[in-house]
Write an enzyme that holds these catalytic residues in place. Structure first.
Site, PDB file in Angstrom:
ATOM      1  N   THR A 187       0.864  -1.181   0.000  1.00  0.00           N
ATOM      2  CA  THR A 187       0.000   0.000   0.000  1.00  0.00           C
ATOM      3  C   THR A 187       0.897   1.227   0.000  1.00  0.00           C
ATOM      4  O   THR A 187       1.715   1.395   0.908  1.00  0.00           O
ATOM      5  CB  THR A 187      -0.908   0.013   1.243  1.00  0.00           C
ATOM      6  OG1 THR A 187      -1.622  -1.223   1.300  1.00  0.00           O
ATOM      7  CG2 THR A 187      -1.907   1.152   1.161  1.00  0.00           C
ATOM      8  N   LYS A 227       4.542  -8.959   3.558  1.00  0.00           N
ATOM      9  CA  LYS A 227       3.162  -8.459   3.592  1.00  0.00           C
ATOM     10  C   LYS A 227       2.329  -9.362   2.693  1.00  0.00           C
ATOM     11  O   LYS A 227       2.015  -9.026   1.547  1.00  0.00           O
ATOM     12  CB  LYS A 227       3.133  -6.999   3.123  1.00  0.00           C
ATOM     13  CG  LYS A 227       1.940  -6.207   3.641  1.00  0.00           C
ATOM     14  CD  LYS A 227       2.161  -4.714   3.468  1.00  0.00           C
ATOM     15  CE  LYS A 227       0.867  -3.957   3.680  1.00  0.00           C
ATOM     16  NZ  LYS A 227       0.733  -3.430   5.035  1.00  0.00           N
ATOM     17  N   GLU A 259       3.503  -5.205  17.093  1.00  0.00           N
ATOM     18  CA  GLU A 259       3.165  -4.128  16.152  1.00  0.00           C
ATOM     19  C   GLU A 259       1.739  -3.684  16.394  1.00  0.00           C
ATOM     20  O   GLU A 259       1.014  -4.300  17.191  1.00  0.00           O
ATOM     21  CB  GLU A 259       3.307  -4.632  14.701  1.00  0.00           C
ATOM     22  CG  GLU A 259       2.378  -5.808  14.384  1.00  0.00           C
ATOM     23  CD  GLU A 259       2.628  -6.449  13.017  1.00  0.00           C
ATOM     24  OE1 GLU A 259       3.557  -6.018  12.318  1.00  0.00           O
ATOM     25  OE2 GLU A 259       1.878  -7.377  12.671  1.00  0.00           O
TER      26      GLU A 259
END
Lengths: 280, 280
Positions: free
Chosen positions: A32, A139, A172
């Site tokens: 992204t 990812k 995270e």
């Protein structure tokens, strides 16, 4: 505001083959990117991570020049927006065995994006992240843990949920990476067992080094969060964002180290754009 | 042989909206059913597990009568085939937050299927399964671990790869559940931390109980595999299949307990079909 633009393998499309392995198994990776003034920020870092993810999964990465050209062209149509890139192993048959007719790429452009709040309020999620070193850092499209975490935040005004692993270490945020500041030094979780190694995390780490800030990548516990002088989270869209509250536990100042890093990262983003301009 | 049939929300379709959360995040669950003589085997058990999976993920399960009707109708067109059902959270926007315009169901029918070998040769995979109790047991769309495992078997004539967790316990095959037989008693891995609780596994466990066989669900190690008198794997498509070799380690007979269970499960499958006929 114009609508989302989607390309599949470079051609406008609104629908995808039902046998795509991205749908059936989450068999792919994504990125992204933030677009500023028509330029995709940190494009090369994103393409680099994508390539690492493809290699880890044994997916043939799409041609890099093609990808870069496509994203730059789309960015021109989404000047202050967001670009999302998905690469799947492509269409296959029923079984897990990774065979397909070839990699497929989907590029999405949203012409504008929501402005983020300057500050962030965190809550600790009950959802925990599993240790899976084979998938840590990249990812990939298997994101149910993040969905379960975000689900916990529904009907709340908390901006971000913080996730621990099953050993009780902080890993995270549900959509960001975490940094703590104590006595001027930075601490961020090691991500070799779980978590996504964010592109903005890598930019922050490089920037910290350039600024001469001491940074440790290691085990981070709740006690570190309690004792931190400053806390910030980061991702590609929001950049560096100060955490002002660990809900029900502690408030933090939007302190000097966070501010210095945010400004340096933003400046770097501008430099990156300049370089991109020059390199065309 | 006619081609695959696909329905999306009951209507024939070959393509899917590019914003489906199944593609973006693996945000959904699936079932794979065997069809014999036009009848879907163990349909109610499959629908039950699907419903448990939807509940775990907070996805609104599709209406059960609609699903059942659709699968029975498709089974008539795939008399000796396979039906796959995928339920996703539907189309959403960019973020993880589980919002969508509503659940989407995809039903696939393949009119025929490959005949399985009667016997199975196993190999231990290097890929290990992560402990994630929040997702253990259900058949969700995050299947990268299974893909990495199957990838290890490419270019080999091994039928199935066996997976351990990071504690060194055996969990399951890449596409099947595992049972060991020792002195007439059954042992199968506990799946509360990882693995898929297969429909055929539940049928085998119920059948074992009816036959008066002792069954333990618990920790299973490599030493148990070494010492086993018989080993079998099972899934909805192949039923119970004897393991005749743990490659490079040991051979097993296709023994009496496995044979007895396989026959009882097959008989049960027939009964299930009869009941289905009567209940229509």
């Amino acid at each position: 505001m114009t609508a989302r633009i989607t390309l599949i393998d470079g051609r406008p499309a609104e629908t995808l083959d039902v046998m795509d392995r991205g749908l059936h198994f989450g068999d792919g990776v994504f990125e992204t990117l933030r677009v500023d003034a028509g330029q995709p920020r940190f494009l090369h870092r994103h393409l680099q991570r994508l390539s690492v993810g493809c290699e880890r999964l044994g997916i043939d990465a799409p041609d890099r020049d093609t990808l870069e050209g496509e994203i730059r062209a789309l960015a021109g149509q989404a000047p202050d927006g967001v670009i999302k890139l998905i690469v799947t192993r492509g269409s296959g048959e029923r079984g897990y065995t990774p065979m397909s007719a070839g990699t497929r790429r989907l590029t999405f452009a949203w012409p504008s994006r929501q402005r983020d709040d300057a500050h962030c309020r965190l809550r600790l999620c009950e959802t925990r992240l599993a240790h899976q070193p084979l998938l840590a850092g990249i990812k990939h499209l298997n994101r149910l843990e993040q969905i379960l975490a975000r689900r916990e935040l529904r009907d709340s005004d908390v901006n971000e949920g913080l996730l621990m692993d099953y050993d009780g270490h902080l890993v995270e945020g549900s959509m960001s990476n975490l940094f703590l500041v104590k006595n001027g030094a930075l601490l961020t979780p090691d991500l070799s067992s779980c978590g996504v190694a964010g592109v903005m995390r890598s930019v922050v780490m490089d920037t910290a080094q350039e600024l001469g800030l001491h940074l440790t990548r290691g085990a981070v516990g709740l006690e570190d969060l309690r004792r931190a002088d400053e806390v910030f989270v980061c991702n590609s869209l929001m950049g560096v964002r100060a955490v002002v509250e660990w809900v029900a536990h502690k408030t933090y100042p939007s302190g000097p180290v966070t501010t210095r890093l945010r400004e340096a990262v933003e400046k770097r983003a501008c430099d990156d754009i300049s370089q991109a301009w020059y390199s065309r």
